[in-house]
Scaffold this motif. Sequence first.
Motif, mmCIF file in Angstrom:
data_model
loop_
_atom_site.group_PDB
_atom_site.id
_atom_site.type_symbol
_atom_site.label_atom_id
_atom_site.label_comp_id
_atom_site.label_asym_id
_atom_site.label_seq_id
_atom_site.Cartn_x
_atom_site.Cartn_y
_atom_site.Cartn_z
ATOM 1 N N PRO A 327 0.796 -1.229 0.000
ATOM 2 C CA PRO A 327 0.000 0.000 0.000
ATOM 3 C C PRO A 327 0.829 1.280 0.000
ATOM 4 O O PRO A 327 0.497 2.240 -0.708
ATOM 5 C CB PRO A 327 -0.837 -0.131 1.270
ATOM 6 N N VAL A 328 1.931 1.314 0.760
ATOM 7 C CA VAL A 328 2.720 2.540 0.808
ATOM 8 C C VAL A 328 3.388 2.813 -0.546
ATOM 9 O O VAL A 328 3.513 3.968 -0.966
ATOM 10 C CB VAL A 328 3.761 2.491 1.952
ATOM 11 N N GLN A 329 3.825 1.758 -1.248
ATOM 12 C CA GLN A 329 4.401 1.953 -2.581
ATOM 13 C C GLN A 329 3.358 2.506 -3.544
ATOM 14 O O GLN A 329 3.641 3.397 -4.353
ATOM 15 C CB GLN A 329 4.942 0.629 -3.116
ATOM 16 N N TYR A 330 2.171 1.955 -3.467
ATOM 17 C CA TYR A 330 1.082 2.406 -4.336
ATOM 18 C C TYR A 330 0.756 3.870 -4.053
ATOM 19 O O TYR A 330 0.609 4.682 -4.978
ATOM 20 C CB TYR A 330 -0.144 1.530 -4.082
ATOM 21 N N ALA A 331 0.668 4.214 -2.777
ATOM 22 C CA ALA A 331 0.346 5.586 -2.390
ATOM 23 C C ALA A 331 1.409 6.560 -2.883
ATOM 24 O O ALA A 331 1.088 7.638 -3.412
ATOM 25 C CB ALA A 331 0.200 5.675 -0.874
ATOM 26 N N GLU A 332 2.679 6.199 -2.749
ATOM 27 C CA GLU A 332 3.759 7.074 -3.205
ATOM 28 C C GLU A 332 3.663 7.322 -4.712
ATOM 29 O O GLU A 332 3.835 8.450 -5.187
ATOM 30 C CB GLU A 332 5.109 6.450 -2.878
ATOM 31 N N THR A 333 3.407 6.269 -5.463
ATOM 32 C CA THR A 333 3.337 6.393 -6.925
ATOM 33 C C THR A 333 2.289 7.399 -7.348
ATOM 34 O O THR A 333 2.548 8.289 -8.167
ATOM 35 C CB THR A 333 3.029 5.018 -7.555
ATOM 36 N N TRP A 334 1.090 7.276 -6.798
ATOM 37 C CA TRP A 334 0.000 8.111 -7.277
ATOM 38 C C TRP A 334 -0.004 9.492 -6.642
ATOM 39 O O TRP A 334 -0.545 10.433 -7.221
ATOM 40 C CB TRP A 334 -1.332 7.384 -7.107
ATOM 41 N N ALA A 335 0.642 9.650 -5.489
ATOM 42 C CA ALA A 335 0.837 10.997 -4.951
ATOM 43 C C ALA A 335 1.792 11.779 -5.853
ATOM 44 O O ALA A 335 1.571 12.959 -6.140
ATOM 45 C CB ALA A 335 1.369 10.931 -3.523
ATOM 46 N N ARG A 336 2.845 11.115 -6.325
ATOM 47 C CA ARG A 336 3.774 11.756 -7.258
ATOM 48 C C ARG A 336 3.092 12.084 -8.579
ATOM 49 O O ARG A 336 3.360 13.123 -9.189
ATOM 50 C CB ARG A 336 4.969 10.830 -7.538
ATOM 51 N N ASP A 337 2.212 11.198 -9.031
ATOM 52 C CA ASP A 337 1.551 11.384 -10.319
ATOM 53 C C ASP A 337 0.761 12.688 -10.349
ATOM 54 O O ASP A 337 0.655 13.334 -11.394
ATOM 55 C CB ASP A 337 0.612 10.202 -10.604
ATOM 56 N N GLY A 338 0.228 13.095 -9.218
ATOM 57 C CA GLY A 338 -0.524 14.340 -9.172
ATOM 58 C C GLY A 338 0.335 15.579 -9.059
ATOM 59 O O GLY A 338 -0.188 16.700 -9.024
ATOM 60 N N GLY A 339 1.644 15.403 -8.988
ATOM 61 C CA GLY A 339 2.547 16.548 -8.953
ATOM 62 C C GLY A 339 3.170 16.818 -7.600
ATOM 63 O O GLY A 339 4.063 17.659 -7.490
ATOM 64 N N ALA A 340 2.731 16.127 -6.540
ATOM 65 C CA ALA A 340 3.322 16.327 -5.210
ATOM 66 C C ALA A 340 4.663 15.591 -5.132
ATOM 67 O O ALA A 340 4.890 14.610 -5.834
ATOM 68 C CB ALA A 340 2.382 15.818 -4.131
ATOM 69 N N ARG A 341 5.541 16.085 -4.276
ATOM 70 C CA ARG A 341 6.866 15.508 -4.132
ATOM 71 C C ARG A 341 7.196 15.281 -2.659
ATOM 72 O O ARG A 341 6.742 16.030 -1.795
ATOM 73 C CB ARG A 341 7.918 16.418 -4.766
ATOM 74 N N PRO A 342 8.004 14.242 -2.361
ATOM 75 C CA PRO A 342 8.404 14.011 -0.964
ATOM 76 C C PRO A 342 9.016 15.265 -0.348
ATOM 77 O O PRO A 342 9.770 15.990 -1.007
ATOM 78 C CB PRO A 342 9.440 12.886 -1.087
ATOM 79 N N GLY A 343 8.690 15.499 0.910
ATOM 80 C CA GLY A 343 9.132 16.711 1.585
ATOM 81 C C GLY A 343 8.093 17.811 1.570
ATOM 82 O O GLY A 343 8.147 18.741 2.378
ATOM 83 N N ASP A 344 7.127 17.685 0.662
ATOM 84 C CA ASP A 344 6.030 18.637 0.576
ATOM 85 C C ASP A 344 4.908 18.162 1.507
ATOM 86 O O ASP A 344 4.528 16.992 1.465
ATOM 87 C CB ASP A 344 5.533 18.689 -0.873
ATOM 88 N N PRO A 345 4.363 19.037 2.364
ATOM 89 C CA PRO A 345 3.266 18.598 3.241
ATOM 90 C C PRO A 345 2.098 17.985 2.474
ATOM 91 O O PRO A 345 1.442 17.068 2.973
ATOM 92 C CB PRO A 345 2.863 19.891 3.952
ATOM 93 N N ALA A 346 1.850 18.488 1.261
ATOM 94 C CA ALA A 346 0.756 17.929 0.458
ATOM 95 C C ALA A 346 1.028 16.475 0.105
ATOM 96 O O ALA A 346 0.103 15.653 0.052
ATOM 97 C CB ALA A 346 0.561 18.754 -0.816
ATOM 98 N N PHE A 347 2.289 16.140 -0.146
ATOM 99 C CA PHE A 347 2.651 14.758 -0.460
ATOM 100 C C PHE A 347 2.359 13.846 0.726
ATOM 101 O O PHE A 347 1.736 12.788 0.584
ATOM 102 C CB PHE A 347 4.126 14.687 -0.839
ATOM 103 N N ASP A 348 2.795 14.272 1.916
ATOM 104 C CA ASP A 348 2.563 13.467 3.115
ATOM 105 C C ASP A 348 1.076 13.288 3.381
ATOM 106 O O ASP A 348 0.630 12.200 3.774
ATOM 107 C CB ASP A 348 3.229 14.127 4.325
ATOM 108 N N ALA A 349 0.298 14.352 3.137
ATOM 109 C CA ALA A 349 -1.147 14.270 3.377
ATOM 110 C C ALA A 349 -1.807 13.287 2.410
ATOM 111 O O ALA A 349 -2.694 12.510 2.795
ATOM 112 C CB ALA A 349 -1.778 15.653 3.238
#
Length: 520
Positions: A327-349
């Motif tokens: 699940p965490v791998q899946y979540a990371e992939t699609w959070a990035r797809d929307g333009g968010a990046r690690p380190g950004d609060p929006a990415f973590d949310a």
Amino acid sequence: MHLEPELIDRLAADLAAADYRVPAVRERLGAAADDARQRGVFAAATAVLDAAEAEAGADPLGTLIRLLLLGEPLRPERIDAALPELGAAGACALGVLAPSGDGLSIALSLSPVLACDAIADDPQHWWILSDLDDQLRRGPARSDHVMGVGGATRSLISQAPAQPVERSLDLGTGCGIVALHLALRGPVVATDISERALALARANARLNGLADWIEFRQGDLFAPVAGDRFDLILSNPPFVITPREPGAAVYEYRDGGRTGDELAADVVRAAPEHLRTGGTALCLANWESPWGENGLERVRGWIEDAADRLGDESLAAWVIERDRVLPVQYAETWARDGGARPGDPAFDALVASWLRDFAARRVVSIGLGAIRIRRLAAAPAAGGPLIHLEQATGAFAPERLGTLLESAFDAGIAAAAKTGADALDAHWLLDPAVVEEREHVPEQEAPSSIVLRTDRPIARRVAADPLLAAAVGACDGDLTLGQIADALATLLEVDASAAREALIAGARELAWFGMLQPID
């Protein structure tokens, strides 16, 4: 959104005159700079163009590369020179360009595509309009974002059967690239819930001279084709499992508005009703594995539901899981797809939202793969739908993949349809790509291991015992499987009945792998 056909025709003429095609772009930039461009690093390509212009001045192809592929703002008069039929004003009217400071810059992606399809002798040189990708947009995508040609779409196309059909369906057409490929096979109906996607798909059909082959309809999933049947259905639907929490980012191209994997389930359950007898549906999908359950078995249930709707007819299905992620791998992939990046609060949310969603359904992994379904005139000998589920992570064959997969599907169905007696009475043929590998320990007479290896349609290594290896080597179409089994039972001094049963099971398995096929 309406893209004027006359302006699209002018654009096509200008792009052709400038030779705005993949080979010409690559030749102009060189392999290293072009590869870097495709990774979103533009400095090398810019340097190549600067040097060429310093020596010989600007030309239409160089201008179009700067404008459309590198995202550089340019003055209208330079654009007019590169697009003499359409002009800068026409490009703005189409929505391809928009004001940017003192010049104009790209507002829609307009990319050359080298489209390879097993049904065509030569590659197709197409131009595809879509919304800007992450490299050029440099910010979040709009909710009705229309993707260009991504890796998943290319995978779907490569796996498609390669033969002419009377009528096909592209379910969830997006920018229309799958519909263009289907148009090489015959008339197409292409659907999408997004009017923006349909507008761009219509433009792409016109831009590439295939508009007369494609009918576009708007609506959710199969609603626009209620009562219609097709010989071939392809779909890369918005199957991404997306949290339904308030405020969660929603993108039409990837989110079908259902909870969990229900969008994929809806497609699989409904598709067979829209197939003609003998027709094939192929879709990409993601499926969940809740705690204590197997995701592939969930897919089996969807297919069984679909078969229950068909009355006297039945189904054969081949489900290939290419990957399984946490699940965490899946979540990371699609959070990035929307333009968010690690380190950004929006990415973590976003990641936290996905993890809560999966936890609510106790999902421990997500399968990614393809589902191929054939509508049969009658149920196989065993009764009920014929469903073959597998994890197959080996490399796909680089050429003729769709043809090879369809051939293996045919062989698997034919093998499964045979009773044990029929399988023994049949002649079987070994695929010439199969290679046998034996490992010997010095001074030992028998091999310590035997492996059957193939690289098509999916690279595989299958362990074999001496009986199966010898039988496979004898499958040249001359002897029946029963004759081979009896001869080997005598030679190897094993029970004849046991040898027959083992070879029936082995032949059926190898048929799904594309290694063996019954020829009568």
